[in-house]
Scaffold this active site. Structure first.
Site, PDB file in Angstrom:
ATOM      1  N   ALA A  62       0.865  -1.177   0.000  1.00  0.00           N
ATOM      2  CA  ALA A  62       0.000   0.000   0.000  1.00  0.00           C
ATOM      3  C   ALA A  62       0.901   1.226   0.000  1.00  0.00           C
ATOM      4  O   ALA A  62       2.086   1.136   0.331  1.00  0.00           O
ATOM      5  CB  ALA A  62      -0.866  -0.025   1.250  1.00  0.00           C
ATOM      6  N   GLY A 101       0.445  -5.176   0.636  1.00  0.00           N
ATOM      7  CA  GLY A 101      -0.672  -5.129  -0.306  1.00  0.00           C
ATOM      8  C   GLY A 101      -0.289  -5.653  -1.681  1.00  0.00           C
ATOM      9  O   GLY A 101      -1.152  -6.105  -2.440  1.00  0.00           O
ATOM     10  N   GLU A 124       3.874  -5.783   7.043  1.00  0.00           N
ATOM     11  CA  GLU A 124       3.055  -4.778   7.732  1.00  0.00           C
ATOM     12  C   GLU A 124       3.388  -4.649   9.212  1.00  0.00           C
ATOM     13  O   GLU A 124       3.335  -3.573   9.793  1.00  0.00           O
ATOM     14  CB  GLU A 124       1.561  -5.116   7.565  1.00  0.00           C
ATOM     15  CG  GLU A 124       0.993  -4.826   6.181  1.00  0.00           C
ATOM     16  CD  GLU A 124       1.168  -5.978   5.194  1.00  0.00           C
ATOM     17  OE1 GLU A 124       1.997  -6.884   5.452  1.00  0.00           O
ATOM     18  OE2 GLU A 124       0.485  -5.964   4.153  1.00  0.00           O
TER      19      GLU A 124
HETATM   20  C1  3H9 Z   1       0.421  -2.445   3.349  1.00  0.00           C
HETATM   21  O1  3H9 Z   1       0.664  -2.886   2.262  1.00  0.00           O
HETATM   22  C2  3H9 Z   1      -0.908  -2.533   4.005  1.00  0.00           C
HETATM   23  C3  3H9 Z   1      -1.845  -3.512   3.326  1.00  0.00           C
HETATM   24  O2  3H9 Z   1      -1.692  -4.801   3.866  1.00  0.00           O
HETATM   25  C4  3H9 Z   1      -3.290  -3.183   3.589  1.00  0.00           C
HETATM   26  C5  3H9 Z   1      -3.831  -1.938   3.051  1.00  0.00           C
HETATM   27  C6  3H9 Z   1      -5.333  -1.856   3.216  1.00  0.00           C
HETATM   28  N1  3H9 Z   1       4.679   3.470   0.056  1.00  0.00           N
HETATM   29  O3  3H9 Z   1      13.326   1.695   0.736  1.00  0.00           O
HETATM   30  P1  3H9 Z   1      13.804   2.446  -0.441  1.00  0.00           P
HETATM   31  C7  3H9 Z   1       9.510   4.851  -1.017  1.00  0.00           C
HETATM   32  S1  3H9 Z   1       1.601  -1.625   4.243  1.00  0.00           S
HETATM   33  C8  3H9 Z   1       5.182   4.674  -0.255  1.00  0.00           C
HETATM   34  O4  3H9 Z   1      14.843   3.472  -0.248  1.00  0.00           O
HETATM   35  P2  3H9 Z   1      14.935   0.041  -1.552  1.00  0.00           P
HETATM   36  C9  3H9 Z   1      10.550   5.161   0.036  1.00  0.00           C
HETATM   37  O5  3H9 Z   1      10.037   6.031   1.010  1.00  0.00           O
HETATM   38  C10 3H9 Z   1       3.006  -1.549   3.180  1.00  0.00           C
HETATM   39  N2  3H9 Z   1       6.490   4.896  -0.493  1.00  0.00           N
HETATM   40  O6  3H9 Z   1      14.265   1.475  -1.635  1.00  0.00           O
HETATM   41  C11 3H9 Z   1      11.645   5.786  -0.788  1.00  0.00           C
HETATM   42  O7  3H9 Z   1      11.285   7.128  -1.041  1.00  0.00           O
HETATM   43  P3  3H9 Z   1      12.396   8.269  -1.149  1.00  0.00           P
HETATM   44  C12 3H9 Z   1       3.725  -2.826   3.120  1.00  0.00           C
HETATM   45  C13 3H9 Z   1       7.303   3.847  -0.430  1.00  0.00           C
HETATM   46  O8  3H9 Z   1      15.186  -0.362  -2.941  1.00  0.00           O
HETATM   47  C14 3H9 Z   1      11.557   5.015  -2.115  1.00  0.00           C
HETATM   48  O9  3H9 Z   1      10.254   4.427  -2.149  1.00  0.00           O
HETATM   49  N3  3H9 Z   1       4.947  -2.669   2.341  1.00  0.00           N
HETATM   50  C15 3H9 Z   1       6.847   2.564  -0.115  1.00  0.00           C
HETATM   51  O10 3H9 Z   1      16.036   0.046  -0.571  1.00  0.00           O
HETATM   52  C16 3H9 Z   1      12.582   3.915  -2.238  1.00  0.00           C
HETATM   53  O11 3H9 Z   1      12.507   3.086  -1.081  1.00  0.00           O
HETATM   54  C17 3H9 Z   1       6.087  -2.306   2.918  1.00  0.00           C
HETATM   55  O12 3H9 Z   1       6.176  -2.105   4.108  1.00  0.00           O
HETATM   56  C18 3H9 Z   1       5.463   2.383   0.114  1.00  0.00           C
HETATM   57  N4  3H9 Z   1       4.940   1.182   0.411  1.00  0.00           N
HETATM   58  O13 3H9 Z   1      13.814  -0.919  -0.940  1.00  0.00           O
HETATM   59  C19 3H9 Z   1       7.280  -2.195   2.003  1.00  0.00           C
HETATM   60  N5  3H9 Z   1       7.896   1.718  -0.115  1.00  0.00           N
HETATM   61  O14 3H9 Z   1      13.239   7.875  -2.319  1.00  0.00           O
HETATM   62  C20 3H9 Z   1       8.066  -0.968   2.321  1.00  0.00           C
HETATM   63  C21 3H9 Z   1       8.971   2.449  -0.436  1.00  0.00           C
HETATM   64  O15 3H9 Z   1      11.603   9.509  -1.315  1.00  0.00           O
HETATM   65  N6  3H9 Z   1       9.165  -0.756   1.401  1.00  0.00           N
HETATM   66  N7  3H9 Z   1       8.621   3.742  -0.623  1.00  0.00           N
HETATM   67  O16 3H9 Z   1      13.149   8.208   0.164  1.00  0.00           O
HETATM   68  C22 3H9 Z   1      10.327  -1.438   1.476  1.00  0.00           C
HETATM   69  O17 3H9 Z   1      10.506  -2.347   2.259  1.00  0.00           O
HETATM   70  C23 3H9 Z   1      11.434  -1.000   0.554  1.00  0.00           C
HETATM   71  O18 3H9 Z   1      11.141   0.302   0.134  1.00  0.00           O
HETATM   72  C24 3H9 Z   1      11.619  -1.883  -0.715  1.00  0.00           C
HETATM   73  C25 3H9 Z   1      12.656  -1.189  -1.643  1.00  0.00           C
HETATM   74  C26 3H9 Z   1      12.153  -3.251  -0.276  1.00  0.00           C
HETATM   75  C27 3H9 Z   1      10.344  -2.047  -1.470  1.00  0.00           C
END
Ligand code: 3H9
Length: 689
Positions: A62, A101, A124
């Protein structure tokens, strides 16, 4: 369709492509685009559908930036119902990371294929949440109850091969994912494959005692956190109720988590960690120096741990010690640590030996001539550090980065011991350095921009979380410990016991209470540091008297079997020691202090607001770039509870005005100088009136 989602028919297969960089998060535009595409495809000429993403990853979850704002339709659970209800087969094609998500979207498709390099997970819980779009209901149906509980309560992703074993994906493909997925969708259609809905799968058999076991383990492992317990309740509901009713339980508990202060704190940290990696005023395209080999001076616990961090990232290390014996000792500790990692299942034996082979030892600085980065990790003795840097200056090649791992000394002075202060920087690792995630990157006055940029990015390569600090005594983290430890000691002498102080802080959420930390670190560390200072700079004598007495008695903490507590030599379990209470009472009497009952909340407020007040000064002086950086330091380096978001976020959550008033109260009661509110605290509190 929206710009974030496009739809084309390729041959006979409808291809829905999500393009929402950087991580294809499920923003409103993506949700709308997906809904429109799936709906439109129901009545067009396509025979089956594929959901695939462009860019570096499948949907990573999400859109966290939308959390806390009024939700807008279509809501994700409804969208996923629509996907699952499609009358045409939908194949999800996964590359990169399908998280949260994103994985829930894939699980609502009827079939899933992935590149072998892909990872899937439900992280999450790391945001104080639970999967809120069917993840807690679909995962146990596909992967079984235990695997679902492991995946969702840990939040850790798994690789595609493991996901295949668990039944979370159906197929691993090679080469062009999009092409392979289209071909497979066509094949499934041709074979008359079923519209296979995860929600209709029965939950495989499981051990009924599982849930209580997870509840008990998580009560310890994730002490104080709401989400992990709610996750167990949701997965349990999946085993007891219909899919629809299970979804209702999930929805209710998801919304409760979303509204919690815990999730707000953990979401704050998610962004603070990413922000901390950015240096204001340092252009993104600042060139970086290549770091292909590293030298480390000092093979003690710290030097060895640092060596392992680099070797684990595939970077060769030369470890320098003063003589063969010291070197052999250092290398044998490294061997022991790798052995322990293998034993605990953290590293495969081949992996451990591959890493170990990257570490070589030497007693000769001439072995450092090729090194791109040299990290000094010798004793905290200013003269020794400066002498080491003077030697490095002559031994190392031009352009090599010279880093000190000092915990509190003046990096400008250390840099001045060389003729190239622009190449000098502080890299403050935390012990054990191969495990602790925090890296304070200390920018000295003359540190070159490219040296700083290199070290910030290198931190990521060795899987550390970097936070930049300016130069001051103790940098960000250890400087803030001074008021924290001072108040802990004052609480002791004023009336509390070591157990009371530690239990109050641990119940509040700290990983370890401050007195137990002192025993673990060694009471001699603070003692020696105080002795090295002029008497008028040693701080409040009431706070140092008891530790000084213990140090002089040889009660140095865990390593001598006794400090503030006694330690069982076999189990290292601590027990309180009446002799220490006697010492505390005697020293209190000597200061004329009448001991009193101190409420736990006073202990917590004095220690935590001590951190906050010093943190405010650190921000004001520009030692930390922003309050969030301090939060990252405390959570990753000092065992501050992640669900409280770090000291600065916590102060915000409590209300800056309230914190300020309590600090003023402490100033009246305990001392004008120690508790003088930081100017920035005063300013924020005044603005809040
Ligand atoms: C969910 O899904 C809830 C659902 O179950 C239910 C809903 C009803 N959203 O980490 P990075 C941005 S909860 C918005 O440096 P990497 C991040 O801030 C979500 N932005 O890259 C950064 O921005 P900036 C569950 C996001 O390659 C840029 O992307 N998912 C999101 O080292 C690059 O990120 C998670 O918790 C997001 N979801 O790692 C996954 N994710 O460049 C969270 C990232 O401005 N994300 N950004 O600083 C991660 O674990 C890592 O970002 C990922 C990439 C592994 C994907």
């Amino acid at each position: 369709m929206s710009q974030a989602v496009s739809y084309d028919i390729e041959g006979t297969v409808g291809v829905i492509t999500v393009a929402n960089p950087p991580v294809n998060a499920l923003s409103l535009a993506v949700r709308k685009g997906l809904l429109d595409a799936v709906s439109a495809a129901q009545d067009d000429a396509s025979e089956a559908l594929v959901i695939v993403c462009s860019g570096r990853t499948f949907i990573a979850g999400a859109d966290i930036t939308e959390f806390g704002k009024p939700p807008e339709e279509p809501f994700l659970p409804d969208l996923l119902d629509t996907i699952e209800a499609s009358k045409k087969i939908i194949v999800a094609a996964i590359h990169g990371t399908a998280l949260g998500g994103g994985l829930e979207t894939a699980l609502s498709a009827h079939y899933r294929c992935a590149l072998a390099s892909a990872q899937v997970g439900l992280p999450e819980v790391k945001l104080g949440l639970l999967p809120g779009a069917g993840g807690t209901q679909r995962t146990p149906r596909l992967a079984g109850v235990q695997a679902a509980l492991d995946l969702i309560t840990s939040g850790n992703p798994i690789g595609a091969p493991r996901a295949l074993e668990l039944g979370l994906i159906d197929k691993i493909v090679d080469g062009d994912l999009r092409k392979e997925a289209i071909a497979w969708a066509h094949e499934l259609h041709e074979q008359g494959a079923a519209i296979r809905k995860s929600s209709e799968q029965p939950v495989p058999a499981f051990d009924a005692g599982l849930f209580e076991g997870y509840r008990a383990t998580l009560a310890k492992r994730a002490r104080g956190q709401i989400a992990p317990q709610h996750i167990v309740a949701c997965v349990e509901a999946a085993t007891q109720r219909s899919f629809e009713d299970g979804l209702k339980v999930e929805r209710e508990l998801f919304l409760e988590c979303m509204a919690s202060t815990q999730s707000a704190a953990m979401r704050h940290l998610f962004f603070a960690e990413r922000q901390a990696a950015k240096i204001d005023g340092l252009p993104k395209d600042t060139p970086k120096r290549p770091v292909e080999s590293v030298g480390i001076i000092g093979g003690g616990t710290m030097g060895g741990g640092i060596a392992m961090s680099f070797a684990n990232a595939g970077i060769p290390v030369t470890l320098i010690e003063i003589d063969d014996d010291a070197l052999a000792r250092g290398l044998s500790i490294i061997d022991k640590n790798y052995g322990a990692s293998v034993k605990r299942g953290k590293l495969a034996p081949e992996q451990a030996s591959r890493c170990r082979e990257l570490i070589t030892g030497s007693t000769d600085y001439a072995s450092l001539t090729g090194a791109d980065l040299i990290i000094e990790a010798v004793f905290e003795d200013p003269a020794l550090k400066k002498a080491t840097f003077a030697r490095l200056d002559s031994a190392c090649k031009p352009g090599a980065i010279l880093a000190t791992n000092t915990s509190y000394q003046d990096v400008n002075e250390i840099a001045a011991a060389t003729k190239r202060p622009e190449d000098v920087i502080g890299l403050h690792f935390f012990s054990p350095a191969n495990i602790m995630k925090l890296l304070e990157v200390v920018r000295a006055e003359k540190t070159a921009d490219d040296v700083l940029a290199t070290c910030m990015s290198l931190a990521k390569t060795i899987r550390k979380v970097p936070v930049m600090s300016g130069v001051c005594y103790g940098f960000i983290g250890n400087r803030m410990l001074q008021p924290y430890f001072r108040e802990a000691q004052l609480c002791l002498i004023e009336g509390a016991t070591p157990d009371q102080v530690d239990n109050a802080m641990e119940e509040w959420g700290m990983a370890m209470g401050p007195i137990r930390v002192a025993d673990l670190a060694g009471i001699d560390v603070g003692y020696k540091a105080r002795q090295a200072l002029p008497e008028d700079e040693r701080g409040d004598p009431r706070a140092s008297r008891v530790p000084d007495v213990l140090a002089e008695m040889g009660r140095l903490g865990q390593k001598t079997g006794a400090g503030f507590y006694r330690y069982d030599p076999d189990t290292r379990k601590h027990s309180s020691d009446p002799a220490v209470i006697e010492i505390i009472e005697r020293e209190a009497a000597a200061f004329g202090i009448e001991r009193r009952d101190i409420p736990d909340d006073e202990i917590v407020d004095r220690l935590v607001y001590g951190l906050v007040n010093e943190g405010m000064r650190i921000v004001e002086e520009g030692i930390a770039q922003r309050p969030g950086d301090i939060d990252v330091v405390y959570v990753y380096g000092y065992g501050f509870p992640v669900w409280r978001g770090g000291p600065m976020h916590y102060a915000d959550a409590v209300g800056i005005r309230r914190v300020y008033e309590r600090v003023c109260e402490f100033q009246d009661r305990f001392g004008a100088e120690a508790w003088a509110p930081a100017p920035l605290l005063v300013q924020f509190a005044t603005e809040q009136v």
